[in-house]
Design a protein around this motif. Structure first.
Motif, PDB file in Angstrom:
ATOM      1  N   SER A   1     147.767  46.543  59.096  1.00  0.00           N
ATOM      2  CA  SER A   1     147.322  47.896  59.445  1.00  0.00           C
ATOM      3  C   SER A   1     146.145  47.849  60.418  1.00  0.00           C
ATOM      4  O   SER A   1     146.083  48.644  61.362  1.00  0.00           O
ATOM      5  N   ILE A   2     145.227  46.878  60.210  1.00  0.00           N
ATOM      6  CA  ILE A   2     144.085  46.759  61.136  1.00  0.00           C
ATOM      7  C   ILE A   2     144.610  46.330  62.505  1.00  0.00           C
ATOM      8  O   ILE A   2     144.172  46.833  63.545  1.00  0.00           O
ATOM      9  N   ALA A   3     145.563  45.377  62.476  1.00  0.00           N
ATOM     10  CA  ALA A   3     146.122  44.882  63.741  1.00  0.00           C
ATOM     11  C   ALA A   3     146.807  46.006  64.505  1.00  0.00           C
ATOM     12  O   ALA A   3     146.602  46.169  65.716  1.00  0.00           O
ATOM     13  N   ILE A   4     147.591  46.831  63.773  1.00  0.00           N
ATOM     14  CA  ILE A   4     148.312  47.924  64.429  1.00  0.00           C
ATOM     15  C   ILE A   4     147.318  48.914  65.046  1.00  0.00           C
ATOM     16  O   ILE A   4     147.479  49.346  66.195  1.00  0.00           O
ATOM     17  N   LEU A   5     146.259  49.230  64.285  1.00  0.00           N
ATOM     18  CA  LEU A   5     145.260  50.181  64.779  1.00  0.00           C
ATOM     19  C   LEU A   5     144.577  49.649  66.049  1.00  0.00           C
ATOM     20  O   LEU A   5     144.491  50.342  67.069  1.00  0.00           O
ATOM     21  N   LEU A   6     144.122  48.392  65.974  1.00  0.00           N
ATOM     22  CA  LEU A   6     143.405  47.822  67.119  1.00  0.00           C
ATOM     23  C   LEU A   6     144.327  47.655  68.329  1.00  0.00           C
ATOM     24  O   LEU A   6     143.979  48.020  69.455  1.00  0.00           O
TER      25      LEU A   6
ATOM     26  N   TYR B   1     139.053  34.659  61.586  1.00  0.00           N
ATOM     27  CA  TYR B   1     139.626  36.011  61.533  1.00  0.00           C
ATOM     28  C   TYR B   1     139.167  36.839  62.730  1.00  0.00           C
ATOM     29  O   TYR B   1     139.970  37.463  63.432  1.00  0.00           O
ATOM     30  N   GLN B   2     137.856  36.819  62.974  1.00  0.00           N
ATOM     31  CA  GLN B   2     137.322  37.587  64.103  1.00  0.00           C
ATOM     32  C   GLN B   2     137.858  37.055  65.436  1.00  0.00           C
ATOM     33  O   GLN B   2     138.221  37.824  66.323  1.00  0.00           O
ATOM     34  N   PHE B   3     137.904  35.710  65.528  1.00  0.00           N
ATOM     35  CA  PHE B   3     138.353  35.121  66.784  1.00  0.00           C
ATOM     36  C   PHE B   3     139.821  35.474  67.067  1.00  0.00           C
ATOM     37  O   PHE B   3     140.188  35.876  68.170  1.00  0.00           O
ATOM     38  N   GLY B   4     140.667  35.320  66.026  1.00  0.00           N
ATOM     39  CA  GLY B   4     142.091  35.645  66.187  1.00  0.00           C
ATOM     40  C   GLY B   4     142.281  37.100  66.577  1.00  0.00           C
ATOM     41  O   GLY B   4     143.085  37.429  67.458  1.00  0.00           O
TER      42      GLY B   4
ATOM     43  N   THR C   1     143.661  40.730  70.748  1.00  0.00           N
ATOM     44  CA  THR C   1     143.498  42.054  71.368  1.00  0.00           C
ATOM     45  C   THR C   1     143.140  41.925  72.845  1.00  0.00           C
ATOM     46  O   THR C   1     143.663  42.652  73.686  1.00  0.00           O
ATOM     47  N   GLY C   2     142.257  40.977  73.172  1.00  0.00           N
ATOM     48  CA  GLY C   2     141.650  40.974  74.506  1.00  0.00           C
ATOM     49  C   GLY C   2     142.316  40.138  75.566  1.00  0.00           C
ATOM     50  O   GLY C   2     142.153  40.402  76.760  1.00  0.00           O
TER      51      GLY C   2
ATOM     52  N   TRP D   1     148.426  39.697  65.539  1.00  0.00           N
ATOM     53  CA  TRP D   1     148.097  40.602  66.639  1.00  0.00           C
ATOM     54  C   TRP D   1     149.163  40.490  67.739  1.00  0.00           C
ATOM     55  O   TRP D   1     149.608  41.470  68.291  1.00  0.00           O
ATOM     56  N   ASN D   2     149.542  39.235  67.999  1.00  0.00           N
ATOM     57  CA  ASN D   2     150.546  38.973  69.030  1.00  0.00           C
ATOM     58  C   ASN D   2     151.876  39.673  68.719  1.00  0.00           C
ATOM     59  O   ASN D   2     152.492  40.288  69.580  1.00  0.00           O
ATOM     60  N   VAL D   3     152.295  39.551  67.462  1.00  0.00           N
ATOM     61  CA  VAL D   3     153.595  40.119  67.071  1.00  0.00           C
ATOM     62  C   VAL D   3     153.570  41.646  67.209  1.00  0.00           C
ATOM     63  O   VAL D   3     154.520  42.256  67.708  1.00  0.00           O
TER      64      VAL D   3
END
Lengths: 375, 146
Positions: free
Chosen positions: A111-116, A201-204, A209-210, A240-242
């Motif tokens: 859910s965090i990944a989708i939002l970001l 976690y933060q790095f991934g 994202t970036g 995040w990639n997926v």
């Protein structure tokens, strides 16, 4: 290069593939261990710990050296079919990465990944649509740059250009911009991540994202931490990639629809004008993502064994080889001379949008994403 | 005298080749090379599905074919207007510069082409440098401007 069939095709693959495998073997067996021991600036292992020159980055560098130094700027015909398998290796590796999660864990972080990802993908797309118009780029190229800066770089540029009638030679310039920017971020991100003491976690989450190109997200995460296990940078970055990969068809649809609403119909192909979301989804959806989720399902059902099992150990060892071999090939597709010829408005728009996305993503991650991993 | 003109988007190269052929009474051959290098150029991208990949390659092929038609038609019109005898050849390959070098080795005295050369993926590469190193005949580069 002419297309070969059957056994001839398999035989044609062998020389290039042998170079890729042999290179990785040498890097892992001799070069990386030497680098771990080497004393630079009075510090043992400085090359690996500070510059992140582990076997992953070394694989890409070796590929780049092959192409730009030994091959004189073009993969030779004898090696081309073998190097082209890089795609297959990375794809297989991504599918196997699905084994690092369970469905429950995916739901937790997803859910965090989708939002970001949604915010950054569509935020970047709309920024490029605005900024491209401001610098006077033509509508087709704005569409291509919007897609490639917003989501998955090269793939998005290629998927979008037929619908918006972009001139292929300009698409090549856009691709060079994206790849060039991605390579730069790939080498500096692990250094920044370590300097800022980001957690895996933060790095991934940040590079997922970036960074503009998906292959480069994987490579950067593995450069930061080459371990394949739940809770590592690559495990988070790949989620995040997926999510990003799944958003490709939607981005292609939105941009093509936008291009077709232009007053000048030049930026809209006939196929673009008749485009339907369901058709775009069917054509552009990367099927291998289903394989990734299949592996996650198997992991959730315990079919791959418990954490620490021989099966998982073997699977992760195989993954490290698969990605390493694939990344030698990825490096061999990077032609420095071609990247240096990127220029004009695509370069300007790509650099501004790419840098903005990269920096804002870092700030957001540092402010709102805790160091503690969700799993 | 035999002149080879490598066609791209630059009109000045065509003008210059026609002027030289007319002044020297030379035979002029225009060469258009279709770029088939896209499959290799996007070869490393692992996210593309086969449908998206083949659609893009189809798109680049159609674009190359329409550029070929437009370029050859424009050349034919200009050559006929200038009253210069001409011949047209087409080739295809993943490296346009290589195809031009191969054709230029077929007994031509002069190769005329634009610098920078704007055809297909050559916008990313430096065809004039590669050709200057390998050409077996004289080469005239015509500035195309930006």
């Amino acid at each position: 290069m002419e297309e070969r069939k059957g056994m001839a095709h398999i035989l044609a693959i062998i020389p290039g593939l042998a170079v890729m495998i042999g290179t990785l073997y040498l890097l892992r067996t001799f070069v990386e261990p030497w680098m771990k021991e080497a004393v630079v600036f009075g510090q043992k292992g400085w090359l690996v710990q500070v510059l992140s020159l582990n076997y992953i980055l070394l694989s890409i560098i070796a590929g780049i050296i092959y192409r730009n130094v030994f091959f004189g700027g073009k993969i030779p015909d004898w090696a081309e079919a073998g190097f082209r398998t890089t795609r297959l290796f990375i794809k297989s590796g991504v599918i196997m990465l699905g084994s690092l999660y369970t469905l429950q864990k995916l739901a937790k972080v997803g859910s965090i990944a989708i939002l970001l990802i949604s915010s950054f993908v569509f935020g970047t797309v709309f920024f490029v649509l605005w900024y491209g118009k401001r610098v006077g780029m033509d509508r087709s190229m704005i569409g291509v740059m919007g897609a490639s800066c917003g989501v998955c770089g090269v793939s998005a540029a290629v998927a979008t250009s037929p619908g918006v009638n972009a001139k292929p030679s300009e698409v090549a310039l856009a691709i060079a911009t994206i790849l060039g920017f991605g390579i730069m971020t790939m080498f500096i991100s692990p250094f920044i991540g370590k300097a800022l003491a980001l957690s895996d976690y933060q790095f991934g989450a940040w590079v997922g994202t970036g960074i503009l190109n998906s292959g480069q997200v994987l490579a950067t995460c593995l450069a930061f931490n080459p371990t394949f296990a739940p809770g590592t940078a690559v495990a988070y970055g790949e989620i995040w990639n997926v999510v990003r990969v799944i958003s490709i068809p939607f981005v292609v649809f939105i941009i093509t629809t936008w291009a077709c609403k232009a007053e000048a119909a030049e930026s809209c192909s006939t196929a673009g004008a008749q485009m339907k979301l369901s058709k775009v989804f069917m054509d552009r959806f990367p099927i291998f993502v289903l394989g990734f989720f299949g592996m996650t399902a198997m992991s959730s059902l315990g079919w791959l064994g418990a954490e620490g099992s021989n099966t998982l150990h073997l699977l992760r060892d195989v993954m490290s080889w698969i990605f390493g071999i694939g990344l030698v090939g990825q490096g061999a597709y990077i032609d420095i001379r071609e990247l240096k010829r990127a220029g004009g408005k695509p370069l300007r728009v790509g650099l501004v949008a790419g840098t903005l996305k990269y920096v804002v993503a870092l700030v957001v991650i540092m402010l709102f994403v805790s160091k503690d991993a969700s799993f | 005298m035999k002149i080879l003109l490598a066609l791209d988007d630059t009109a000045r190269a065509v003008d210059e080749a026609l002027r030289l052929a007319s002044e020297k009474g030379a035979s002029l051959t225009a060469l258009f090379v279709l770029d088939t290098g896209w499959s290799v150029y996007i070869g490393s991208d692992f996210l593309l599905g086969s449908t998206a990949r083949s659609k893009f390659l189809e798109y680049t092929r159609d674009d190359e074919l329409s550029q070929e038609q437009a370029s050859l038609a424009a050349f034919r019109r200009q050559a006929e207007a200038a009253g210069v005898a001409f011949d047209i050849k087409t080739a295809s390959g993943g490296r346009i510069a290589k195809e031009i070098i191969m054709e230029a080795a077929q007994g031509y005295d002069l190769l005329v082409m634009a610098a920078p050369f704007r055809r297909g993926l050559e916008v990313m590469r430096d065809a004039p440098s590669a050709i200057l190193k390998a050409a077996t005949c004289d080469v005239l580069f015509v500035r195309g401007g930006e």
